[in-house]
Design a protein around this motif. Sequence first.
Motif, PDB file in Angstrom:
ATOM      1  N   ARG A  56       0.810  -1.223   0.000  1.00 15.33           N
ATOM      2  CA  ARG A  56       0.000   0.000   0.000  1.00 15.33           C
ATOM      3  C   ARG A  56       0.842   1.271   0.000  1.00 15.33           C
ATOM      4  O   ARG A  56       0.391   2.306  -0.475  1.00 15.33           O
ATOM      5  CB  ARG A  56      -0.932   0.015   1.218  1.00 15.33           C
ATOM      6  CG  ARG A  56      -1.996  -1.083   1.177  1.00 15.33           C
ATOM      7  CD  ARG A  56      -2.962  -0.940   2.332  1.00 15.33           C
ATOM      8  NE  ARG A  56      -4.001  -1.960   2.309  1.00 15.33           N
ATOM      9  CZ  ARG A  56      -4.950  -2.082   3.225  1.00 15.33           C
ATOM     10  NH1 ARG A  56      -4.991  -1.233   4.250  1.00 15.33           N
ATOM     11  NH2 ARG A  56      -5.857  -3.036   3.135  1.00 15.33           N
ATOM     12  N   TYR A  57       2.036   1.204   0.563  1.00 14.96           N
ATOM     13  CA  TYR A  57       2.854   2.412   0.705  1.00 14.96           C
ATOM     14  C   TYR A  57       4.260   2.157   0.166  1.00 14.96           C
ATOM     15  O   TYR A  57       4.744   1.030   0.155  1.00 14.96           O
ATOM     16  CB  TYR A  57       2.927   2.839   2.179  1.00 14.96           C
ATOM     17  CG  TYR A  57       1.584   3.022   2.834  1.00 14.96           C
ATOM     18  CD1 TYR A  57       0.810   4.152   2.577  1.00 14.96           C
ATOM     19  CD2 TYR A  57       1.069   2.061   3.704  1.00 14.96           C
ATOM     20  CE1 TYR A  57      -0.436   4.317   3.165  1.00 14.96           C
ATOM     21  CE2 TYR A  57      -0.169   2.218   4.298  1.00 14.96           C
ATOM     22  CZ  TYR A  57      -0.917   3.348   4.017  1.00 14.96           C
ATOM     23  OH  TYR A  57      -2.145   3.503   4.604  1.00 14.96           O
ATOM     24  N   ASP A  58       4.896   3.237  -0.262  1.00 18.39           N
ATOM     25  CA  ASP A  58       6.261   3.153  -0.771  1.00 18.39           C
ATOM     26  C   ASP A  58       7.167   3.983   0.141  1.00 18.39           C
ATOM     27  O   ASP A  58       6.953   5.192   0.327  1.00 18.39           O
ATOM     28  CB  ASP A  58       6.328   3.672  -2.212  1.00 18.39           C
ATOM     29  CG  ASP A  58       7.642   3.327  -2.891  1.00 18.39           C
ATOM     30  OD1 ASP A  58       8.644   3.152  -2.176  1.00 18.39           O
ATOM     31  OD2 ASP A  58       7.659   3.246  -4.127  1.00 18.39           O
ATOM     32  N   GLY A  59       8.173   3.319   0.723  1.00 23.81           N
ATOM     33  CA  GLY A  59       9.075   4.004   1.638  1.00 23.81           C
ATOM     34  C   GLY A  59       9.811   5.165   1.011  1.00 23.81           C
ATOM     35  O   GLY A  59      10.263   6.079   1.729  1.00 23.81           O
ATOM     36  N   ILE A  60       9.951   5.177  -0.311  1.00 22.57           N
ATOM     37  CA  ILE A  60      10.629   6.279  -0.999  1.00 22.57           C
ATOM     38  C   ILE A  60       9.992   7.621  -0.640  1.00 22.57           C
ATOM     39  O   ILE A  60      10.668   8.638  -0.489  1.00 22.57           O
ATOM     40  CB  ILE A  60      10.595   6.064  -2.527  1.00 22.57           C
ATOM     41  CG1 ILE A  60      11.381   4.811  -2.905  1.00 22.57           C
ATOM     42  CG2 ILE A  60      11.146   7.277  -3.265  1.00 22.57           C
ATOM     43  CD1 ILE A  60      12.853   4.880  -2.583  1.00 22.57           C
ATOM     44  N   ALA A  61       8.677   7.621  -0.476  1.00 25.72           N
ATOM     45  CA  ALA A  61       7.958   8.864  -0.172  1.00 25.72           C
ATOM     46  C   ALA A  61       8.279   9.394   1.224  1.00 25.72           C
ATOM     47  O   ALA A  61       7.929  10.536   1.545  1.00 25.72           O
ATOM     48  CB  ALA A  61       6.452   8.631  -0.315  1.00 25.72           C
ATOM     49  N   HIS A  62       8.945   8.591   2.050  1.00 27.20           N
ATOM     50  CA  HIS A  62       9.186   8.986   3.444  1.00 27.20           C
ATOM     51  C   HIS A  62      10.674   9.180   3.750  1.00 27.20           C
ATOM     52  O   HIS A  62      11.053   9.302   4.916  1.00 27.20           O
ATOM     53  CB  HIS A  62       8.595   7.937   4.388  1.00 27.20           C
ATOM     54  CG  HIS A  62       7.110   7.761   4.236  1.00 27.20           C
ATOM     55  ND1 HIS A  62       6.206   8.580   4.868  1.00 27.20           N
ATOM     56  CD2 HIS A  62       6.388   6.882   3.486  1.00 27.20           C
ATOM     57  CE1 HIS A  62       4.973   8.200   4.544  1.00 27.20           C
ATOM     58  NE2 HIS A  62       5.058   7.174   3.709  1.00 27.20           N
ATOM     59  N   ILE A  63      11.505   9.219   2.705  1.00 28.93           N
ATOM     60  CA  ILE A  63      12.948   9.372   2.921  1.00 28.93           C
ATOM     61  C   ILE A  63      13.278  10.696   3.601  1.00 28.93           C
ATOM     62  O   ILE A  63      14.064  10.746   4.560  1.00 28.93           O
ATOM     63  CB  ILE A  63      13.711   9.228   1.588  1.00 28.93           C
ATOM     64  CG1 ILE A  63      13.722   7.765   1.143  1.00 28.93           C
ATOM     65  CG2 ILE A  63      15.140   9.746   1.728  1.00 28.93           C
ATOM     66  CD1 ILE A  63      14.394   7.526  -0.192  1.00 28.93           C
ATOM     67  N   ASP A  64      12.695  11.797   3.129  1.00 21.12           N
ATOM     68  CA  ASP A  64      12.982  13.110   3.719  1.00 21.12           C
ATOM     69  C   ASP A  64      12.615  13.136   5.204  1.00 21.12           C
ATOM     70  O   ASP A  64      13.364  13.680   6.034  1.00 21.12           O
ATOM     71  CB  ASP A  64      12.230  14.210   2.971  1.00 21.12           C
ATOM     72  CG  ASP A  64      12.794  14.468   1.575  1.00 21.12           C
ATOM     73  OD1 ASP A  64      13.944  14.043   1.341  1.00 21.12           O
ATOM     74  OD2 ASP A  64      12.087  15.069   0.744  1.00 21.12           O
ATOM     75  N   PRO A  85      18.766  11.198  -2.100  1.00 24.06           N
ATOM     76  CA  PRO A  85      19.640  12.161  -1.410  1.00 24.06           C
ATOM     77  C   PRO A  85      21.109  11.908  -1.732  1.00 24.06           C
ATOM     78  O   PRO A  85      21.545  10.771  -1.908  1.00 24.06           O
ATOM     79  CB  PRO A  85      19.332  11.916   0.064  1.00 24.06           C
ATOM     80  CG  PRO A  85      18.724  10.558   0.126  1.00 24.06           C
ATOM     81  CD  PRO A  85      17.992  10.372  -1.147  1.00 24.06           C
ATOM     82  N   LYS A  86      21.875  13.007  -1.786  1.00 23.33           N
ATOM     83  CA  LYS A  86      23.305  12.909  -2.108  1.00 23.33           C
ATOM     84  C   LYS A  86      24.189  13.057  -0.869  1.00 23.33           C
ATOM     85  O   LYS A  86      25.358  12.722  -0.886  1.00 23.33           O
ATOM     86  CB  LYS A  86      23.676  14.015  -3.109  1.00 23.33           C
ATOM     87  CG  LYS A  86      22.892  13.983  -4.421  1.00 23.33           C
ATOM     88  CD  LYS A  86      23.314  12.816  -5.294  1.00 23.33           C
ATOM     89  CE  LYS A  86      22.781  12.958  -6.721  1.00 23.33           C
ATOM     90  NZ  LYS A  86      21.325  12.996  -6.808  1.00 23.33           N
ATOM     91  N   ASN A  87      23.606  13.582   0.214  1.00 25.69           N
ATOM     92  CA  ASN A  87      24.424  13.925   1.375  1.00 25.69           C
ATOM     93  C   ASN A  87      24.612  12.776   2.363  1.00 25.69           C
ATOM     94  O   ASN A  87      25.398  12.883   3.308  1.00 25.69           O
ATOM     95  CB  ASN A  87      23.814  15.128   2.102  1.00 25.69           C
ATOM     96  CG  ASN A  87      22.382  14.852   2.537  1.00 25.69           C
ATOM     97  OD1 ASN A  87      21.644  14.140   1.853  1.00 25.69           O
ATOM     98  ND2 ASN A  87      21.984  15.430   3.659  1.00 25.69           N
ATOM     99  N   ILE A  88      23.876  11.672   2.210  1.00 24.99           N
ATOM    100  CA  ILE A  88      24.068  10.503   3.062  1.00 24.99           C
ATOM    101  C   ILE A  88      24.150   9.270   2.167  1.00 24.99           C
ATOM    102  O   ILE A  88      23.653   9.288   1.030  1.00 24.99           O
ATOM    103  CB  ILE A  88      22.944  10.341   4.112  1.00 24.99           C
ATOM    104  CG1 ILE A  88      21.600  10.035   3.437  1.00 24.99           C
ATOM    105  CG2 ILE A  88      22.820  11.567   4.997  1.00 24.99           C
ATOM    106  CD1 ILE A  88      20.508   9.692   4.453  1.00 24.99           C
ATOM    107  N   PRO A  89      24.769   8.176   2.656  1.00 25.47           N
ATOM    108  CA  PRO A  89      24.890   6.979   1.822  1.00 25.47           C
ATOM    109  C   PRO A  89      23.535   6.392   1.439  1.00 25.47           C
ATOM    110  O   PRO A  89      22.635   6.278   2.277  1.00 25.47           O
ATOM    111  CB  PRO A  89      25.663   6.010   2.721  1.00 25.47           C
ATOM    112  CG  PRO A  89      26.346   6.848   3.721  1.00 25.47           C
ATOM    113  CD  PRO A  89      25.447   8.023   3.960  1.00 25.47           C
ATOM    114  N   VAL A  90      23.412   6.067   0.180  1.00 23.05           N
ATOM    115  CA  VAL A  90      22.257   5.315  -0.322  1.00 23.05           C
ATOM    116  C   VAL A  90      22.787   3.955  -0.768  1.00 23.05           C
ATOM    117  O   VAL A  90      23.651   3.871  -1.643  1.00 23.05           O
ATOM    118  CB  VAL A  90      21.574   6.039  -1.490  1.00 23.05           C
ATOM    119  CG1 VAL A  90      20.454   5.164  -2.062  1.00 23.05           C
ATOM    120  CG2 VAL A  90      21.021   7.384  -1.031  1.00 23.05           C
ATOM    121  N   ILE A  91      22.295   2.895  -0.142  1.00 26.95           N
ATOM    122  CA  ILE A  91      22.800   1.544  -0.399  1.00 26.95           C
ATOM    123  C   ILE A  91      21.749   0.768  -1.173  1.00 26.95           C
ATOM    124  O   ILE A  91      20.600   0.649  -0.729  1.00 26.95           O
ATOM    125  CB  ILE A  91      23.131   0.819   0.920  1.00 26.95           C
ATOM    126  CG1 ILE A  91      24.196   1.606   1.702  1.00 26.95           C
ATOM    127  CG2 ILE A  91      23.624  -0.591   0.654  1.00 26.95           C
ATOM    128  CD1 ILE A  91      23.693   2.223   2.955  1.00 26.95           C
TER     129      ILE A  91
END
Length: 488
Positions: A56-64, A85-91
Motif C-alpha cells: 500500500r505504501y512506498d518508503g521512498i515517499a518517506h525518505i525526507d 539524497p546525495k548527502n548521506i549513503p544510499v545503499i
Amino acid sequence: MKTFGKERVVLLLPELLKDWPCTVHGGDFRIDITGITEQSVRVKKGFIFVARKGTRYDGIAHIDEAIQKGAVAIIVDRFTLTNLPKNIPVIIVPDCKKFLSYASARLAGDPSKELTIIGVTGTNGKTTVTHFIGQLLSGVGVKSAVVGTTGVFIDGEEMDVDVPSMTTFPAEYLHPLLKRCVEESVTHVVLEASSLGLSSCRLDHCEMDIGLLLNIGTDHHEEHGGETAYLMAKQRLLSMVNVMVVNEEDENCISLIKGATVPSVFFGLQTAAGIPFPQCEFQLPVQGDFNRLNVMAAISALLVLGYSTDELFPHITDLKLPEGRMQKLERDGVMVFIDFAHTPDALQGVLQALSEMCYGRLITVFGCGGERDRRKRSEMGELAVYYSSNVLVTSDNPRNEDPQSIIEDIMEGFGGECSAVEAELDRRTAIRKAVFSAAPGDIVLIAGKGHEKTQHTAKGLFPFSDLLEAEKALLEKTYLYSEEIQGQ
C-alpha cells in the motif's frame, strides 16, 4: 563493533555491509549505525531507513522525513530510482526485506544464536500449541518465552513490550525482543511462524532449532496470490530448522515435506514424536480432536528436545488454553464459548467439539474478516448451519470491505432461506440476541475474534471484546430475569 549497555549494539556501516551484496552511493561511508527500521516514524539518530515498497505504501515517499528524524543511511532495492539524497549513503541491495532481517539480527547481537528456538506454523492452532509448549517447558523447569498473536509471555506472565499486533513480528522488533529474552535469562523461545511472516523474510536470520507443521488449510491464499504461493511460504520453514515435527493426520502436511532434507518426526491423535499415547492413558483438559492434536504437537516438541514421557506426564493434565481459545463463561445454566476460529477447519473443529458436549441447543455467532479469502465464507456458513440449532451471522473485522456484502457471501452457504439463520450487522447486538435466546443447557459459540480487543472497520479501530460483550449480556439477562420474577 561497540556495545552500549544492554540496549543496543553499534556497528560501523562498512562492518554491517561487508558480508552483504550491495552498491553504495554518496555520503560519508564510515558512520556508526545504531538501529534500522522500515517505518519512518520509528527512525532515531544513527538509524538506517529501509525505503521498501509495500503493498500500500512506498518508503521512498518517506525518505525526507526519515532523514529529518536522524537517519544516516538509506536502503533501497531498485536501481532505477532518481532524485535520491546525495548527502548521506544510499545503499542498493538485492532485496530490502532480506537485508532488514539480516541487519536487525546483527544490530541486536544475533541473539537467536544464544537461544533454543521453536517455530510453529500451520493454518490453525499456532497460538494454542506455542502456549502449550511454553507451559510444558515451565513444568520441567525451563525458563521460556512464548511469542505470537496474543503477545509476549515469559513463564506465562505477559511482558510489557512495544511490538505490533501481528502473529509473527517484523525482524526490527523480533531481534531486540530476543535480545531482551537473553538478558532475562530465558533459554527457550517458542514463536508463531505465520505464512506471511515466512514469505516476507521476517524469520530469515532467526536461527531456529525445531519447526512444527500443524496443518494446511485454505486461509490466506488471496494475500499470497494463490494456493501455490501460500504452500511455498509454509515450506520455507523446512530450510530454517534442524528438525521438523509434522502432523501425520494431515495429508497436505505430508505432501509438503516430500523431498525435504531436514529430518522429520510425526505426531497424530494417538502418537507424539512417534511414541504411542493411547487416549485411555490420560484425560486431556481440553475438548475436541483438534485440541488433542495440539497437545500431541506440543508433547512432540518436548520429546525432540530430549525430555522423557515420565517427565512430561505430570504436566499434561495442567495444560490451559490461551485467551480466546475455547474460553468459557457460564451463568444460570447457559455456557458461552469464545473462540478465535476464523477458518473452515477451525470452525468445524470447535463446532464438532461443542456439539458433542451440548445437550440443549448450539447457538453460533460468527462472521468473516474483510479483505481476506472470500472462498471460505460460504463454506463457513454451511458448517455453521450443519452443526448449530441457530446461527447469527454478523460482522467480524470488515476492514475496508462492505460488511453487508461479507454477510451475503456467508449466507450463500445456506443454500437459500433458512429459518434457523439470522443476519445481524452489529456484532454487539448479535451477541446479546444469542445470549438472551439461550436457555439452561444451551451453548453459545462466539467465533472469529477470540482474544482480540478491537474491531477493524473502514472507519478505523474501535475497542471491542467478545468476552466482555458476552459477560455483559449474561449479567443483563440475569438481572432482567430476576426483575421479571420479582414483578410477578
